[in-house]
Enzyme design. Structure first.
Site, PDB file in Angstrom:
ATOM      1  N   HIS A   2      17.993 -13.460 -21.036  1.00  0.00           N
ATOM      2  CA  HIS A   2      18.351 -14.625 -20.229  1.00  0.00           C
ATOM      3  C   HIS A   2      19.600 -15.273 -20.808  1.00  0.00           C
ATOM      4  CE1 HIS A   2      15.985 -16.345 -23.492  1.00  0.00           C
ATOM      5  NE2 HIS A   2      16.316 -17.577 -23.144  1.00  0.00           N
TER       6      HIS A   2
ATOM      7  N   HIS B 100      20.315 -18.297 -22.196  1.00  0.00           N
ATOM      8  CA  HIS B 100      20.361 -19.338 -23.217  1.00  0.00           C
ATOM      9  C   HIS B 100      21.181 -18.886 -24.427  1.00  0.00           C
ATOM     10  CE1 HIS B 100      16.707 -21.890 -21.732  1.00  0.00           C
ATOM     11  NE2 HIS B 100      17.844 -22.203 -21.133  1.00  0.00           N
TER      12      HIS B 100
ATOM     13  N   ASP C 139      21.054 -19.017 -27.638  1.00  0.00           N
ATOM     14  CA  ASP C 139      20.515 -18.300 -28.807  1.00  0.00           C
ATOM     15  C   ASP C 139      20.215 -16.841 -28.525  1.00  0.00           C
ATOM     16  OD1 ASP C 139      18.468 -19.211 -27.136  1.00  0.00           O
ATOM     17  OD2 ASP C 139      16.999 -19.353 -28.748  1.00  0.00           O
ATOM     18  N   HIS C 140      20.498 -16.391 -27.295  1.00  0.00           N
ATOM     19  CA  HIS C 140      20.267 -14.985 -26.942  1.00  0.00           C
ATOM     20  C   HIS C 140      21.553 -14.245 -26.539  1.00  0.00           C
ATOM     21  CE1 HIS C 140      15.800 -15.241 -26.894  1.00  0.00           C
ATOM     22  NE2 HIS C 140      16.099 -16.527 -26.766  1.00  0.00           N
TER      23      HIS C 140
ATOM     24  N   HIS D  63      10.129 -19.248 -17.735  1.00  0.00           N
ATOM     25  CA  HIS D  63      10.862 -20.058 -18.705  1.00  0.00           C
ATOM     26  C   HIS D  63      11.616 -21.150 -17.942  1.00  0.00           C
ATOM     27  CE1 HIS D  63      12.571 -21.011 -22.509  1.00  0.00           C
ATOM     28  NE2 HIS D  63      13.751 -20.477 -22.304  1.00  0.00           N
TER      29      HIS D  63
ATOM     30  N   ASP E  63      10.553 -16.161 -24.905  1.00  0.00           N
ATOM     31  CA  ASP E  63      10.955 -17.304 -24.085  1.00  0.00           C
ATOM     32  C   ASP E  63      10.202 -17.338 -22.750  1.00  0.00           C
ATOM     33  OD1 ASP E  63      12.984 -16.996 -26.133  1.00  0.00           O
ATOM     34  OD2 ASP E  63      14.090 -18.552 -25.076  1.00  0.00           O
TER      35      ASP E  63
ATOM     36  N   HIS F 200      10.811 -15.253 -32.806  1.00  0.00           N
ATOM     37  CA  HIS F 200      11.349 -16.438 -32.115  1.00  0.00           C
ATOM     38  C   HIS F 200      10.674 -17.731 -32.596  1.00  0.00           C
ATOM     39  CE1 HIS F 200      12.887 -18.872 -28.672  1.00  0.00           C
ATOM     40  NE2 HIS F 200      13.883 -17.999 -28.748  1.00  0.00           N
TER      41      HIS F 200
END
Length: 304
Positions: A61, A63, A65-66, A143, A212, A271
């Site tokens: 996805h 976000h 942090d990914h 999410h 997530d 995570h």
């Protein structure tokens, strides 16, 4: 067999002793990377991984942090003298953001092919660049933004039976062809199929990666029977349950319950929240739910 390395186990932001969650899977010298947050290239290097072997990148996805480690990783791969195209698979909702990130790389010495995946319906495709027997499947998760989970399924050839091949007087030069799944016709006109020279079939190797998301029921069916389930567990403190529900995440206990119901062989947690500084303190409690759980650390490795 597939070699697995969980390069990082953190969520939200990298810490001095914990990188962001990213999964590296290598098979026959070619690799798949799932997610690429900030500092992923550093994490991979720290764990002795050769980024030049990455052929496919899967994004869950949009976000930060990914995905924010993509430009640095792609530039580093370019410095490894790569010229062959690299494939990136992204959820439909993340396409624009991924293209914008890649644009800051300027001119790379290789082509980046972006493949769009539906993020509201399941899909699957064959990862030909890794192995024609590797299937990658997806599942829509729940999410705060559209997010997908991945499953890597490596089918395996049946066990070859040289005694059968010898008894049928099949020349050795045809054995590999038959074991690869192709029939052969000999000079004397006899035709043999792979079934003539194999023993029992072997089950596939399956790795499922979920992060997530709320612990929705669909995950259980998706992960069922996996050799390894890698699943998020932001906290091990049950008082955080409502907070995690509100933010579209799950607890370590949620992941263990899914693993138990799905009948997976092993569970790795990942995570973790930056505030969860010592996730291993929950190990004993979690094993009461699912005995084969590992509270993973950066660089966790296994060969399946």
């Amino acid at each position: 067999m597939p070699e697995i390395c969980l390069a990082g186990t953190g969520g939200m932001l990298p810490l001095k002793n914990r990188f962001l969650t990213s999964l590296y899977t290598e098979y026959n010298g070619k690799a798949v990377l799932i997610d690429c947050g900030e500092c992923t290239q550093v994490a991979l290097a720290q764990h002795g991984i050769k980024i030049s072997r990455i052929e496919v990148i899967l994004i869950t996805h949009s976000h930060a942090d990914h995905i924010t480690g993509l430009p640095g990783l792609l530039l580093s791969i370019g410095n490894c003298s790569r010229t062959e195209p690299l494939d990136i698979y992204v959820p439909e909702s993340a396409e624009k953001m991924i293209r914008n990130l890649i644009s800051v790389c300027g001119m790379l010495p290789y082509e980046v092919n972006i493949h769009i995946l539906p993020d509201t319906t399941p899909t699957d495709f064959t990862a030909e660049k890794i192995d024609p027997m590797l299937t990658i499947s997806t599942i829509p998760l729940s999410h705060s933004v559209n997010c997908i989970g991945y499953q890597l399924t490596l089918s395996r050839k049946p066990v070859f039976a040289p005694d059968k091949a010898k008894s049928l007087d099949i020349p050795v030069k045809y054995w590999k062809i038959l074991h690869s799944g192709t029939a052969v016709t000999l000079d004397d006109g006899r035709t043999f199929t792979p079934e003539d020279v194999v023993k029992e079939s072997r089950p596939p190797v399956t790795v499922t990666y979920i992060t997530d998301t709320l612990p929705i029921p669909e995950i259980t069916d998706f992960a069922r029977g996996s050799d390894l389930l890698i699943c998020e567990g932001m906290y091990g403190d049950m008082t955080k349950k409502q907070s995690m529900n509100d933010k579209g995440h799950m607890l370590m206990q949620d992941a263990c319950s899914i693993a138990l119901e799905a009948g997976v062989k092993k569970l790795w947690l990942t995570h973790y929240s930056p505030a969860e500084s010592e996730p291993e303190i929950y190990s004993d409690t979690l094993r009461e739910i699912f005995p084969e759980v590992t509270v993973s650390h950066d660089g966790e490795k296994i060969t399946l």
